[in-house]
Design an enzyme around this catalytic site. Structure first.
Site, mmCIF file in Angstrom:
data_model
loop_
_atom_site.group_PDB
_atom_site.id
_atom_site.type_symbol
_atom_site.label_atom_id
_atom_site.label_comp_id
_atom_site.label_asym_id
_atom_site.label_seq_id
_atom_site.Cartn_x
_atom_site.Cartn_y
_atom_site.Cartn_z
ATOM 1 N N GLY A 150 -0.704 -2.182 1.986
ATOM 2 C CA GLY A 150 -0.049 -2.695 0.791
ATOM 3 C C GLY A 150 0.680 -1.566 0.084
ATOM 4 N N CYS B 56 -5.677 4.820 -1.272
ATOM 5 C CA CYS B 56 -4.387 4.506 -1.871
ATOM 6 C C CYS B 56 -3.354 5.489 -1.345
ATOM 7 C CB CYS B 56 -4.485 4.611 -3.389
ATOM 8 S SG CYS B 56 -2.937 4.298 -4.253
ATOM 9 N N LEU B 57 -2.180 4.979 -0.977
ATOM 10 C CA LEU B 57 -1.133 5.848 -0.441
ATOM 11 C C LEU B 57 -0.619 6.851 -1.477
ATOM 12 C CD1 LEU B 57 0.912 3.305 1.725
ATOM 13 C CD2 LEU B 57 -0.914 4.859 2.439
ATOM 14 N N HIS C 153 -5.704 -4.917 -5.753
ATOM 15 C CA HIS C 153 -5.378 -3.489 -5.790
ATOM 16 C C HIS C 153 -3.906 -3.294 -6.166
ATOM 17 C CE1 HIS C 153 -5.773 0.747 -4.082
ATOM 18 N NE2 HIS C 153 -4.465 0.589 -4.125
#
Length: 195
Positions: free
Chosen positions: A45, A93-94, A135
């Site tokens: 995502g 998380c990126l 998220h």
């Protein structure tokens, strides 16, 4: 403009994103670029403010597999409600590379949004899809998963966060990243452009 994933503590990550009022070629292009970036960085995502865009949009593919494009989804102006149940799972998380931690999320949630064709989305989702949607919607509200960690859990990643902060500061000093004022001005300009 080529999109790039921004890392904590980039100010756009804390910006409450603005609802979108129109879908045009530029927005569709950004969504396509976000999907490519998501795959490139092995994510499932990606929210618009993670690529320095102040809009309420995110892309997902819960499989994380570019060979399964049928699972690609784009959500515009999502609103979540009717969260039920709770489950804990490790999240990453990126925008916070190499930082992971346990996160409690609703197991089912209702999502109302629009897709790029202007179709209304109104679904009750569960499992990994529900987790990813929660998220990414948090991102649009300027909330990072580290904000929801317990003090003990957060203490375990404080050194990693400090390293990201120092890296960001040094990149601002060398001009690789714009100043806070320049970022704020760019956000304001982007928001005004899409009203």
């Amino acid at each position: 403009m080529s999109l790039q994933i921004v890392h904590y503590p980039h100010p756009t990550l804390r910006h409450v994103s603005k609802p979108l009022t129109k879908v045009d070629a530029q927005l569709r292009g950004w969504a396509a670029e976000m999907i490519e970036l998501m795959y490139e960085h092995e994510g499932i995502g990606l929210a618009a403010n993670q690529v320095d865009l102040p809009y309420r949009m995110f892309v997902i593919n819960v499989t994380g597999d570019p060979e399964q494009p049928e699972h690609e989804r784009v959500f515009l102006n999502p609103v979540l409600s009717k969260g039920k149940g709770q489950a804990t799972m490790t999240e990453g998380c990126l925008s916070l590379p190499d930082i992971r931690g346990p996160m409690i999320r609703n197991t089912t949630v209702r999502v109302q949004a629009y897709d790029l064709a202007g179709n209304e989305i109104d679904e009750t989702v569960d499992g990994m899809l529900a987790r990813v949607i929660q998220h990414e919607t948090d991102h649009l509200d300027g909330i990072l998963f580290i904000d929801k960690m317990s003090p003990t859990e957060k203490a375990e990643v404080d050194d990693d966060l400090y390293e990201l902060e120092m890296d960001f500061q040094s990149r601002q000093e060398t001009g690789d990243v714009p100043s806070g004022d320049a970022i704020a001005a760019r956000i304001a300009e982007l928001e005004a452009h899409r009203c």
